[in-house]
Design a protein around this motif. Structure first.
Motif, PDB file in Angstrom:
ATOM      1  N   ALA A 362      41.172  45.488  33.148  1.00 26.81           N
ATOM      2  CA  ALA A 362      41.654  46.847  32.893  1.00 26.81           C
ATOM      3  C   ALA A 362      42.117  47.459  34.216  1.00 26.81           C
ATOM      4  N   ARG A 363      42.636  48.668  34.159  1.00 30.26           N
ATOM      5  CA  ARG A 363      43.165  49.333  35.340  1.00 30.26           C
ATOM      6  C   ARG A 363      42.699  50.790  35.400  1.00 30.26           C
ATOM      7  N   ASP A 364      42.493  51.266  36.636  1.00 29.84           N
ATOM      8  CA  ASP A 364      42.399  52.710  36.871  1.00 29.84           C
ATOM      9  C   ASP A 364      43.797  53.290  36.731  1.00 29.84           C
ATOM     10  N   THR A 365      43.910  54.455  36.120  1.00 29.65           N
ATOM     11  CA  THR A 365      45.207  55.106  35.965  1.00 29.65           C
ATOM     12  C   THR A 365      45.077  56.577  36.336  1.00 29.65           C
ATOM     13  N   ASP A 366      46.206  57.257  36.380  1.00 29.62           N
ATOM     14  CA  ASP A 366      46.198  58.695  36.664  1.00 29.62           C
ATOM     15  C   ASP A 366      45.530  59.493  35.555  1.00 29.62           C
ATOM     16  N   HIS A 367      45.506  58.916  34.346  1.00 34.45           N
ATOM     17  CA  HIS A 367      44.984  59.669  33.202  1.00 34.45           C
ATOM     18  C   HIS A 367      43.631  59.168  32.708  1.00 34.45           C
ATOM     19  N   SER A 368      43.123  58.062  33.253  1.00 34.77           N
ATOM     20  CA  SER A 368      41.802  57.582  32.829  1.00 34.77           C
ATOM     21  C   SER A 368      41.238  56.615  33.862  1.00 34.77           C
ATOM     22  N   ALA A 369      39.906  56.586  33.945  1.00 35.56           N
ATOM     23  CA  ALA A 369      39.245  55.615  34.811  1.00 35.56           C
ATOM     24  C   ALA A 369      39.296  54.236  34.159  1.00 35.56           C
ATOM     25  N   ASN A 370      39.072  53.208  34.950  1.00 39.85           N
ATOM     26  CA  ASN A 370      39.086  51.834  34.451  1.00 39.85           C
ATOM     27  C   ASN A 370      38.060  51.678  33.326  1.00 39.85           C
ATOM     28  N   PRO A 371      38.506  51.477  32.075  1.00 44.47           N
ATOM     29  CA  PRO A 371      37.563  51.400  30.954  1.00 44.47           C
ATOM     30  C   PRO A 371      36.788  50.095  30.881  1.00 44.47           C
ATOM     31  N   GLY A 372      37.121  49.139  31.745  1.00 45.65           N
ATOM     32  CA  GLY A 372      36.372  47.899  31.783  1.00 45.65           C
ATOM     33  C   GLY A 372      35.223  47.929  32.773  1.00 45.65           C
ATOM     34  N   ARG A 373      35.209  48.949  33.623  1.00 46.68           N
ATOM     35  CA  ARG A 373      34.151  49.018  34.631  1.00 46.68           C
ATOM     36  C   ARG A 373      32.798  49.196  33.947  1.00 46.68           C
ATOM     37  N   GLY A 374      31.829  48.433  34.419  1.00 43.77           N
ATOM     38  CA  GLY A 374      30.504  48.506  33.823  1.00 43.77           C
ATOM     39  C   GLY A 374      30.331  47.627  32.608  1.00 43.77           C
ATOM     40  N   ARG A 375      31.341  46.785  32.338  1.00 42.96           N
ATOM     41  CA  ARG A 375      31.253  45.870  31.200  1.00 42.96           C
ATOM     42  C   ARG A 375      31.541  44.446  31.677  1.00 42.96           C
ATOM     43  N   ILE A 376      31.137  43.480  30.888  1.00 40.69           N
ATOM     44  CA  ILE A 376      31.458  42.085  31.153  1.00 40.69           C
ATOM     45  C   ILE A 376      32.014  41.461  29.875  1.00 40.69           C
ATOM     46  N   ARG A 377      32.873  40.469  30.054  1.00 38.70           N
ATOM     47  CA  ARG A 377      33.380  39.711  28.899  1.00 38.70           C
ATOM     48  C   ARG A 377      32.748  38.334  28.918  1.00 38.70           C
ATOM     49  N   MET A 378      32.189  37.958  27.755  1.00 39.13           N
ATOM     50  CA  MET A 378      31.602  36.633  27.586  1.00 39.13           C
ATOM     51  C   MET A 378      32.356  35.895  26.498  1.00 39.13           C
ATOM     52  N   ALA A 379      32.934  34.752  26.849  1.00 39.27           N
ATOM     53  CA  ALA A 379      33.668  33.931  25.890  1.00 39.27           C
ATOM     54  C   ALA A 379      32.710  32.881  25.325  1.00 39.27           C
ATOM     55  N   LEU A 380      32.368  33.019  24.052  1.00 40.21           N
ATOM     56  CA  LEU A 380      31.422  32.074  23.435  1.00 40.21           C
ATOM     57  C   LEU A 380      32.196  30.891  22.862  1.00 40.21           C
ATOM     58  N   VAL A 381      32.733  30.088  23.769  1.00 42.56           N
ATOM     59  CA  VAL A 381      33.603  28.987  23.358  1.00 42.56           C
ATOM     60  C   VAL A 381      32.917  27.631  23.394  1.00 42.56           C
ATOM     61  N   ALA A 382      31.824  27.532  24.138  1.00 40.26           N
ATOM     62  CA  ALA A 382      31.104  26.256  24.227  1.00 40.26           C
ATOM     63  C   ALA A 382      30.280  26.036  22.962  1.00 40.26           C
ATOM     64  N   GLU A 383      29.611  24.898  22.896  1.00 40.57           N
ATOM     65  CA  GLU A 383      28.782  24.618  21.731  1.00 40.57           C
ATOM     66  C   GLU A 383      27.627  25.616  21.655  1.00 40.57           C
ATOM     67  N   THR A 384      27.071  25.776  20.452  1.00 42.25           N
ATOM     68  CA  THR A 384      26.073  26.814  20.210  1.00 42.25           C
ATOM     69  C   THR A 384      24.881  26.693  21.155  1.00 42.25           C
ATOM     70  N   ALA A 385      24.366  25.493  21.342  1.00 37.19           N
ATOM     71  CA  ALA A 385      23.180  25.318  22.176  1.00 37.19           C
ATOM     72  C   ALA A 385      23.422  25.803  23.602  1.00 37.19           C
ATOM     73  N   GLU A 386      24.608  25.528  24.128  1.00 38.92           N
ATOM     74  CA  GLU A 386      24.923  25.956  25.490  1.00 38.92           C
ATOM     75  C   GLU A 386      25.060  27.472  25.576  1.00 38.92           C
ATOM     76  N   CYS A 387      25.678  28.081  24.560  1.00 38.13           N
ATOM     77  CA  CYS A 387      25.822  29.539  24.538  1.00 38.13           C
ATOM     78  C   CYS A 387      24.454  30.222  24.405  1.00 38.13           C
ATOM     79  N   VAL A 388      23.583  29.648  23.592  1.00 34.87           N
ATOM     80  CA  VAL A 388      22.232  30.198  23.444  1.00 34.87           C
ATOM     81  C   VAL A 388      21.478  30.094  24.764  1.00 34.87           C
TER      82      VAL A 388
END
Length: 403
Positions: A362-388
């Motif tokens: 995401a980006r900081d802009t003149d009209h809003s702060a970066n909405p991704g700050r304070g968050r993380i993205r987790m891609a649950l693409v591996a097999e279930t056991a590894e994700c668990v």
């Protein structure tokens, strides 16, 4: 060199590499990456067989528009999935994956001479190709914030009229990356009305449409257009691919569909751009689009995985099951004071689990702060056991409270 290249920002994964530079993760933990949204489920054998059987096509140059059999595979799928009837000759085109098409569509659509500051709009957070496509087309990116309290719906009402007046292209992503949010019919109605008023094109990125967790499948922009009495799909192009649906990210195969006038111009651009789909890839694609059983199985795997992982993480992170896609978009604990980079770096160092800082998407802009700050993205693409296993490490990491 094209001076617009200097405006491009480092890709999120390059920033992640820099963030982890100099860090040696704890050796007692095997590495687990939830950082990149690359499908890891097995590619169905029948798709690989079709690819192999199609290798004879390598002896000829492929047509940019694709053979009629390929385009018909697209329209048949659209009919089965959305009950839509499109003309294979004029309303669909093969593309070499949705990323390539998202970028080249902007180069086709944007007229930088029509206005001193043409705008290409996208959600914030967003897939970085939208930004790069805007910048290299000569347009100004405009980032519209997503609202957590509204299930990360895009706040179109926050956009000033003068920005809408300069807008030539709007990227939407539904189901969304990274939030997993799905646009409602009311949202589509609002966006179509704005498009009719201001004349901009809508590019609907729908590559996650087949990974969902509830009984009702996600609404397509094309489907919404038909429901709202727009059978010509005016100023609308939907883009999808086989990468996530069929676990073939290396095939680089997808298609675009929608407004016949836009498709015609896009075909002209692509003829010069040299983006024809290989005949062997086309053969594999026809097979993949024609089969749903492997898609149902793929979706069941993701549903089981998210059902196992989400309850583990809910007590320690601000996270919930998304509408669709294969990402969890999680808020970090308050003790981290919104520092998603520090959270990701410490997690990697202490437990050898890779997640992507939300601020990179995401980006900081003149009209809003970066909405991704304070968050993380987790891609649950591996097999279930590894994700668990990764989720269990994250729980321990949060409960340890070490920074």
């Amino acid at each position: 060199m094209n001076p617009l290249l200097a405006k491009l920002q480092p890709y999120p994964f390059e920033r992640l590499k820099q963030l982890f530079a100099g860090v040696t993760p704890a050796p007692e933990f095997a590495p687990i990456s939830l950082g990149i949204g690359e499908p890891k489920h097995a590619t169905p054998a029948f798709i690989k067989d079709a690819l192999s059987a199609g290798l004879g096509a390598l002896a000829a140059y492929p047509a940019t528009a694709g053979e009629l059999k390929l385009r018909t595979a697209f329209t048949h799928w659209l009919h089965r999935r959305y009950s839509l009837t499109l003309d294979p000759a004029t309303q669909v085109l093969p593309v070499n994956g949705s990323r390539e098409a998202l970028f080249s569509l902007a180069q086709t659509v944007v007229d930088a001479s029509a206005h001193p500051k043409p705008v290409v709009m996208s959600p914030n957070p967003f897939y970085q190709i939208y930004e790069g496509a805007a910048l290299l087309s000569g347009a100004e990116p405009y980032y519209v914030p997503s609202v957590p309290a509204r299930n990360f719906a895009v706040d179109w009402d926050s956009v000033p009229d003068e920005v809408w007046a300069r807008t030539q292209l709007v990227f939407v992503c539904s189901p969304g990356n990274p939030t997993g949010a799905v646009m409602s019919l009311d949202e589509w109605k609002k966006l179509f009305a704005l498009s009719d008023r201001h004349g901009f094109v809508i590019a609907a990125d729908e590559c996650y449409s087949e990974i969902y967790f509830r009984d009702e499948p996600p609404l397509s922009g094309l489907e919404a257009s038909m429901k709202l009495g727009r059978p010509d799909f005016k100023n609308l192009i939907a883009l999808t691919s086989l990468s996530k649906r069929s676990n073939v990210p290396g095939l680089r195969s997808g298609f675009v569909a929608g407004d016949a006038a836009l498709i015609k111009g896009f075909l002209l651009y692509r003829t010069y751009h040299g983006s024809a789909m290989s005949g062997a890839v086309a053969a594999a694609s026809i097979a993949a689009w024609g089969d749903e059983s492997h898609v149902v199985d793929n979706r069941a795997q993701y549903r089981a995985k998210f059902a196992a992982v989400t309850p583990l993480l809910e007590p320690v992170l601000d996270v919930r099951l998304p509408d669709a896609s294969f990402y969890l978009w999680a808020g970090v604990p308050e003790v981290w004071a919104g520092d998603d980079e520090a959270f990701a770096r410490a997690l990697y160092a202490q437990y050898n689990v890779t997640v992507l800082p939300g601020s990179y998407l995401a980006r900081d802009t003149d009209h809003s702060a970066n909405p991704g700050r304070g968050r993380i993205r987790m891609a649950l693409v591996a097999e279930t056991a590894e994700c668990v296993e990764a989720a269990q490490r994250i729980v321990r990491f949060v409960k340890d409270g070490r920074r």
